[in-house]
Design a protein around this motif. Structure first.
Motif: not given
Length: 337
Positions: A138-143, A155-159, A206-211
């Motif tokens: 969750w912390m990774l997704g929020r960060y 939803a992304f943080a939950a994923m 995560v790789s797609v969402v980050t950029p």
């Protein structure tokens, strides 16, 4: 006090030390959290004992890296520490509660004199492992999303929480392939086969969402010539996933050296994923808000702290290496209690 490094380099050095500490924690505590997540998949008490024995000599040393990483964040980047822990305070509290529950369950399980009581502590160990893993994800997704709010961000943080738990289960299974024997090892191979492709989907998302969440990160990944220089990173990740998938399909294989390969492949996957995140966010320690230079302590303070870190880091590394050398065999009985 005059820094023994140029002042502008000190925040970079501390960012590197903090990154090494976090990566070491994710890899090392990741496999023992993964074993805890996998524990309910085994009904036989003897095999559960072997699973616990496989991580018993290592788990407390593994968590030292988390303490080091958070400590470096606090003393080297206090402004970032305040922002990050304020945004993630509930997840951090759940993580600490989970890690505490794991530690208590681990110690009391060894002293339980009845199978029923031992099973209760097994449940507590699993609950603590899941709580710590999900909260870290969750912390990774929020960060990654820069602490954005809204249903899509949550939803992304939950994923990410579920994805990191699956990744921990995968590296935990590869650890058991190396450290276990017989039926338990064959089960671990099946668990690793089941987890590798859901983990791959999580890495891809995560790789797609980050950029996509930052124009700056998008430029770093897709502008020339940076795109050509970074192309080996996703290519290596894809090749490693395919190679691990093929290897797991053909296991078990004779020879202890071959049984180590899935674990070290999982370590390489974690390192590649972490390298991609580090490249994406550097030099920001708080995404798009604070760079490492803006968040850093005074150069005089960093010089003193660096001298201490150079003493502490080798001690933690030596302790970790010693534990691996002393307890490097197969997991059998819990004879070290």
């Amino acid at each position: 006090m005059t820094p023994f490094l140029p002042p502008e380099w000190l925040p970079v050095v501390f960012a590197a030390l903090m990154a090494i500490s976090i990566l070491a924690y994710v890899v090392l505590d990741g496999f023992d959290l993964g074993v805890g997540i996998l524990l309910p998949r085994v009904a036989e008490e003897a095999d559960r004992d072997r699973m616990i024995a496989a991580i018993g000599p290592f788990w407390d040393a593994n968590e030292t890296w988390l303490v080091l990483g958070i400590g470096l964040l606090l003393v080297a980047f206090p402004a970032a520490h305040g922002i990050i822990l304020t945004e993630l305070y509930l997840a951090v509290a759940i993580m600490l509660a989970g890690l505490t529950l794991r530690g208590v369950a681990f110690e009391f399980r060894a002293k339980a004199d009845e199978p029923r009581r031992k099973r209760r502590w097994d449940h507590a160990f699993v609950a603590g492992s899941l709580a710590a893993s999900l909260s870290q994800g969750w912390m990774l997704g929020r960060y990654v999303l820069g602490f954005a709010e809204g249903p899509a961000a949550l939803a992304f943080a939950a994923m990410a929480a579920v994805g990191l738990a699956i990744a921990y289960a995968f590296i935990g299974a590869t650890w058991l392939i190396w450290r276990a024997e017989g039926a338990l090892q064959r089960r671990a191979i099946r668990w690793a086969r089941s987890a590798i492709w859901p983990m791959a989907v999580g890495i891809l998302l995560v790789s797609v969402v980050t950029p996509l969440v930052s124009a700056r990160i998008f430029e770093r990944w897709f502008a020339l010539p940076e795109m050509l220089l970074l192309a080996p990173l996703p290519a290596a990740t894809a090749g490693l996933l395919l190679g691990l998938g093929s290897l797991l399909r053909h296991m078990p294989l004779p020879g202890d050296a071959l049984r180590r390969l899935p674990f070290w492949g999982a370590v390489a996957l974690f390192a590649l994923f972490f390298a991609g995140l580090a490249w994406s966010f550097f030099p920001y320690v708080v995404p798009e808000r604070l760079t490492i230079w803006q968040a850093a302590s005074a150069p005089e303070s960093l010089s003193i702290i660096l001298a201490g870190a150079m003493l502490v880091l080798p001690v933690i590394l030596a302790y970790t290496v010693l534990a691996w050398r002393v307890f490097g065999g197969k997991a059998r009985e819990l004879t070290y209690y």
